[in-house]
Design an enzyme around this catalytic site. Structure first.
Site, PDB file in Angstrom:
ATOM      1  N   CYS A 125     -28.679  80.256  62.029  1.00  0.00           N
ATOM      2  CA  CYS A 125     -28.736  79.671  63.367  1.00  0.00           C
ATOM      3  C   CYS A 125     -28.464  80.716  64.445  1.00  0.00           C
ATOM      4  O   CYS A 125     -27.428  81.386  64.396  1.00  0.00           O
ATOM      5  CB  CYS A 125     -27.719  78.534  63.475  1.00  0.00           C
ATOM      6  SG  CYS A 125     -27.473  77.906  65.143  1.00  0.00           S
TER       7      CYS A 125
ATOM      8  N   TYR B 233     -37.945  77.586  71.482  1.00  0.00           N
ATOM      9  CA  TYR B 233     -37.925  76.225  70.951  1.00  0.00           C
ATOM     10  C   TYR B 233     -38.864  75.314  71.741  1.00  0.00           C
ATOM     11  O   TYR B 233     -39.477  74.404  71.176  1.00  0.00           O
ATOM     12  CB  TYR B 233     -36.501  75.667  70.981  1.00  0.00           C
ATOM     13  CG  TYR B 233     -35.622  76.238  69.898  1.00  0.00           C
ATOM     14  CD1 TYR B 233     -35.486  75.595  68.671  1.00  0.00           C
ATOM     15  CD2 TYR B 233     -34.932  77.423  70.091  1.00  0.00           C
ATOM     16  CE1 TYR B 233     -34.689  76.116  67.669  1.00  0.00           C
ATOM     17  CE2 TYR B 233     -34.132  77.967  69.097  1.00  0.00           C
ATOM     18  CZ  TYR B 233     -34.005  77.311  67.887  1.00  0.00           C
ATOM     19  OH  TYR B 233     -33.223  77.836  66.896  1.00  0.00           O
TER      20      TYR B 233
END
Length: 341
Positions: free
Chosen positions: A51, A182
């Site tokens: 992450c 994203y």
């Protein structure tokens, strides 16, 4: 160990992707004003190498030398919509918290917690309750509130005289780059994707211009700003270029940003937290609505991360008057074969 059936999450939304930024904003501070004073050994940082938001905390913890004050638990690279899990540990249970699902720490404090279970998170070990998952504030507090426990020679990642500029740069990097990739990857229609793509590469062009004449984003040494940009750049070619369709150029085709990223990667505390295997596993396996086959690509080749970058000619030095951190603790080293050696 759990044997329950995984529950895939859904990431692509109609139209433009909008990130839920409603985090648990409780802070761990020197004066304990939120009820959680800084105490060595009391808290456990839960992260995942895959992450990018959690990767920031791994870097800052290393750079500041907080390993002995703040223990580390690592989740595996994949998860479903229920929770990140400790599937890398024996029995798939965190050895300190005694849980398989990170959500158990969230539910212990908030039994009806309504949002996604995210990393990084800091857990209060005595109670087993999550304290915060506010990743943006977390690393700033590591620099400021935990200063008593910094190692000798630790860098000033958030110096007072540069905070306004760091905050300004961080804001644009977050909206346009960290979250921008994203917005491309999770766009629900062509119009949203096109707009996100244009915003992302406009920002990368701005960063190229800024970094063409200075070694670091703000000032003459590494700061919080460099940490925040680096974790996105490290993932650009392995996942964002293909998986998220951020494909105007690869990072390796952007000479200034590629040299800057290699400079940081070769700086102790940065590259030694990067696990390219887990990074690819996370994105390609977890995002089944983008990659339903869950096939993880073999490429790209990664050896060039260790090639000379030439950024020394711009002046500055990573740690200024300070020193580099020592090598990672043996238990916290990236597994062999997961990064260029």
């Amino acid at each position: 160990m759990t044997t329950s059936t995984p529950e895939p999450g859904t990431y692509v939304e109609p139209g433009e992707f909008k990130r839920d930024t409603n985090y648990i904003t409780t802070r761990i501070t020197a004066d304990g004003r939120d009820g959680y004073p800084v105490e060595p050994g009391r808290y456990r940082l839960i992260a995942a190498r895959a992450c990018p938001w959690a990767n920031r905390t791994l870097i800052v913890r290393r750079l500041l030398g907080l390993e002995s004050a703040l223990s580390l638990g690592l989740c595996g690279p994949t998860h479903d919509k229920r929770s990140w899990t400790f599937d890398l540990d024996p029995g798939e249970v965190d050895p300190v918290l005694g849980i398989h699902f990170l959500r158990d720490a969230y539910l212990k404090r908030y039994p009806d917690y309504p949002r996604g279970i995210t990393v990084p998170a800091v857990v209060d070990v005595p109670t087993g309750q999550v304290v915060t998952n506010d990743y943006a504030q977390m690393t700033l507090d590591f620099s400021t509130e935990w200063e008593e426990f910094h190692r000798p020679g630790a860098p000033k990642l958030y110096p007072k005289d540069l905070r306004d500029e760091i905050d300004t740069v961080n804001k644009r990097v977050y909206t346009e780059v960290n979250n921008g990739v994203y917005r491309c990857g999770f766009a629900g229609d062509q119009q949203a994707y096109d707009a996100a793509y244009d915003r992302l590469f406009t920002a990368l062009d701005w960063l190229t211009e800024r970094l063409a004449t200075q070694r670091y984003l703000v000032g003459d040494t590494i700061t919080e700003a460099d940490v925040r940009l680096f974790t996105t750049l490290a993932r650009f070619d392995p996942v964002y270029h293909g998986h998220f369709k951020c494909n105007r150029q690869k990072l390796t085709e952007l000479p200034v940003l590629w040299a800057y990223a290699r400079d940081l990667y070769q700086t102790p505390g940065f590259g030694d937290t990067i696990d390219f295997v887990q990074i690819k596993q996370h994105y390609y396996i977890v995002h089944t609505d983008i990659n339903p086959t869950r096939i993880v690509p073999k490429g790209p080749e990664l050896g060039d991360w260790l090639t000379p970058h030439g950024r020394e000619t711009l002046g500055g030095s990573a740690f200024g008057d300070g020193t580099a951190p020592p090598p990672p603790l043996p238990a916290e080293r990236v597994p062999a074969g997961h990064a260029p050696a």
